[in-house]
Design a protein around this motif. Structure first.
Motif, PDB file in Angstrom:
ATOM      1  N   LEU A  99       0.870  -1.172   0.000  1.00 32.56           N
ATOM      2  CA  LEU A  99       0.000   0.000   0.000  1.00 32.56           C
ATOM      3  C   LEU A  99       0.906   1.221   0.000  1.00 32.56           C
ATOM      4  N   VAL A 100       0.735   2.083  -0.971  1.00 34.29           N
ATOM      5  CA  VAL A 100       1.561   3.281  -1.083  1.00 34.29           C
ATOM      6  C   VAL A 100       0.666   4.504  -0.931  1.00 34.29           C
ATOM      7  N   GLU A 101       0.968   5.295   0.085  1.00 32.11           N
ATOM      8  CA  GLU A 101       0.165   6.478   0.397  1.00 32.11           C
ATOM      9  C   GLU A 101       0.821   7.725  -0.172  1.00 32.11           C
ATOM     10  N   SER A 102       0.002   8.716  -0.426  1.00 28.79           N
ATOM     11  CA  SER A 102       0.498  10.015  -0.855  1.00 28.79           C
ATOM     12  C   SER A 102      -0.512  11.088  -0.476  1.00 28.79           C
ATOM     13  N   GLY A 103      -0.049  12.353  -0.477  1.00 29.93           N
ATOM     14  CA  GLY A 103      -0.969  13.462  -0.279  1.00 29.93           C
ATOM     15  C   GLY A 103      -0.859  14.178   1.045  1.00 29.93           C
ATOM     16  N   SER A 158      -7.690  22.123   3.235  1.00 32.42           N
ATOM     17  CA  SER A 158      -8.054  20.782   2.776  1.00 32.42           C
ATOM     18  C   SER A 158      -6.829  20.033   2.277  1.00 32.42           C
ATOM     19  N   LEU A 159      -6.922  18.720   2.384  1.00 31.00           N
ATOM     20  CA  LEU A 159      -5.930  17.817   1.811  1.00 31.00           C
ATOM     21  C   LEU A 159      -6.652  16.578   1.322  1.00 31.00           C
ATOM     22  N   ARG A 160      -6.052  15.925   0.319  1.00 30.19           N
ATOM     23  CA  ARG A 160      -6.595  14.656  -0.160  1.00 30.19           C
ATOM     24  C   ARG A 160      -5.506  13.603  -0.100  1.00 30.19           C
ATOM     25  N   LEU A 161      -5.759  12.558   0.666  1.00 30.44           N
ATOM     26  CA  LEU A 161      -4.831  11.440   0.759  1.00 30.44           C
ATOM     27  C   LEU A 161      -5.250  10.343  -0.222  1.00 30.44           C
ATOM     28  N   SER A 162      -4.249   9.689  -0.778  1.00 30.12           N
ATOM     29  CA  SER A 162      -4.492   8.560  -1.673  1.00 30.12           C
ATOM     30  C   SER A 162      -3.697   7.362  -1.184  1.00 30.12           C
ATOM     31  N   CYS A 163      -4.223   6.179  -1.452  1.00 38.03           N
ATOM     32  CA  CYS A 163      -3.521   4.950  -1.078  1.00 38.03           C
ATOM     33  C   CYS A 163      -3.800   3.915  -2.159  1.00 38.03           C
ATOM     34  N   ASP A 206      -6.259  17.467  14.009  1.00 40.19           N
ATOM     35  CA  ASP A 206      -6.171  16.439  12.968  1.00 40.19           C
ATOM     36  C   ASP A 206      -4.720  16.086  12.646  1.00 40.19           C
ATOM     37  N   THR A 207      -3.797  16.818  13.220  1.00 36.98           N
ATOM     38  CA  THR A 207      -2.381  16.538  12.987  1.00 36.98           C
ATOM     39  C   THR A 207      -2.031  15.137  13.474  1.00 36.98           C
ATOM     40  N   ALA A 208      -1.462  14.344  12.570  1.00 40.21           N
ATOM     41  CA  ALA A 208      -1.147  12.953  12.898  1.00 40.21           C
ATOM     42  C   ALA A 208      -0.458  12.305  11.704  1.00 40.21           C
ATOM     43  N   VAL A 209       0.061  11.118  11.931  1.00 44.49           N
ATOM     44  CA  VAL A 209       0.480  10.266  10.817  1.00 44.49           C
ATOM     45  C   VAL A 209      -0.734   9.421  10.432  1.00 44.49           C
ATOM     46  N   TYR A 210      -1.084   9.472   9.168  1.00 45.45           N
ATOM     47  CA  TYR A 210      -2.239   8.747   8.652  1.00 45.45           C
ATOM     48  C   TYR A 210      -1.767   7.478   7.948  1.00 45.45           C
ATOM     49  N   TYR A 211      -2.394   6.368   8.320  1.00 38.45           N
ATOM     50  CA  TYR A 211      -2.029   5.070   7.765  1.00 38.45           C
ATOM     51  C   TYR A 211      -3.203   4.481   6.998  1.00 38.45           C
ATOM     52  N   CYS A 212      -2.904   3.951   5.847  1.00 41.39           N
ATOM     53  CA  CYS A 212      -3.892   3.239   5.044  1.00 41.39           C
ATOM     54  C   CYS A 212      -3.896   1.762   5.453  1.00 41.39           C
ATOM     55  N   ASN A 213      -5.061   1.153   5.421  1.00 39.95           N
ATOM     56  CA  ASN A 213      -5.217  -0.255   5.790  1.00 39.95           C
ATOM     57  C   ASN A 213      -6.168  -0.921   4.809  1.00 39.95           C
ATOM     58  N   ALA A 214      -5.890  -2.174   4.479  1.00 34.10           N
ATOM     59  CA  ALA A 214      -6.777  -2.893   3.571  1.00 34.10           C
ATOM     60  C   ALA A 214      -6.768  -4.388   3.877  1.00 34.10           C
ATOM     61  N   GLY A 215      -7.914  -5.006   3.719  1.00 36.80           N
ATOM     62  CA  GLY A 215      -8.033  -6.455   3.794  1.00 36.80           C
ATOM     63  C   GLY A 215      -7.978  -7.012   2.384  1.00 36.80           C
ATOM     64  N   GLU A 225      -4.046  -8.706   5.999  1.00 36.54           N
ATOM     65  CA  GLU A 225      -4.317  -7.329   6.393  1.00 36.54           C
ATOM     66  C   GLU A 225      -3.023  -6.554   6.183  1.00 36.54           C
ATOM     67  N   VAL A 226      -3.118  -5.530   5.347  1.00 35.14           N
ATOM     68  CA  VAL A 226      -1.930  -4.814   4.903  1.00 35.14           C
ATOM     69  C   VAL A 226      -2.001  -3.359   5.345  1.00 35.14           C
ATOM     70  N   TRP A 227      -0.835  -2.818   5.695  1.00 34.53           N
ATOM     71  CA  TRP A 227      -0.737  -1.421   6.140  1.00 34.53           C
ATOM     72  C   TRP A 227       0.225  -0.651   5.246  1.00 34.53           C
ATOM     73  N   GLY A 228      -0.088   0.617   5.049  1.00 33.78           N
ATOM     74  CA  GLY A 228       0.824   1.512   4.370  1.00 33.78           C
ATOM     75  C   GLY A 228       1.892   2.019   5.315  1.00 33.78           C
ATOM     76  N   GLN A 229       2.813   2.798   4.759  1.00 33.16           N
ATOM     77  CA  GLN A 229       3.947   3.268   5.543  1.00 33.16           C
ATOM     78  C   GLN A 229       3.621   4.516   6.364  1.00 33.16           C
TER      79      GLN A 229
END
Length: 121
Positions: A4-8, A17-22, A89-98, A109-113
């Motif tokens: 999983l590769v995150e960006s944004g 505003s911000l838009r995150l992608s994974c 809302d300041t934080a590290v945002y992680y993407c997750n997927a089954g 179950e996979v996690w982004g960086q």
């Protein structure tokens, strides 16, 4: 193997505003739920938003009405549109997927960086 590769992520002023992608890649047969978690400094990780393969969504109370999660199944990608951002809302945002992978249909179950979102003036 699935990645999983995150960006944004980035720095934004309060109210912005911000838009995150994974994007998921690898030997993917199918993807069940996808979601975003976040972890602020000194705090536990929390679920921000989640979306099922059928498009059903749920949100943390703290982001309802401000954040929108969506997914593009053709691209194996999940998005998080974040509006009216607040300093909390300041934080590290992680993407997750089954993810279902391989010829045997194994479930992972996979996690982004993680991607850092900083809301500050």
């Amino acid at each position: 193997q699935v990645q999983l590769v995150e960006s944004g992520g980035g720095l934004v002023q309060p109210g912005g505003s911000l838009r995150l992608s994974c994007a998921a890649s690898g030997s993917i047969v199918g993807i069940n739920a996808m979601g975003w978690y976040r972890q602020a400094p000194g705090k536990e990780s929390e679920l921000v938003a989640q979306i099922t393969s059928g498009g059903n969504t749920n949100y943390a109370d703290s982001v309802k009405g401000r954040f929108t999660i969506s997914r593009d199944n053709a691209k194996n990608t999940v998005y998080l549109q974040m509006n009216s951002l607040k300093p909390e809302d300041t934080a590290v945002y992680y993407c997750n997927a089954g993810v279902v992978v391989g010829v045997l249909g194994r479930y992972l179950e996979v996690w982004g960086q993680g991607t850092l979102v900083t809301v500050s003036s």
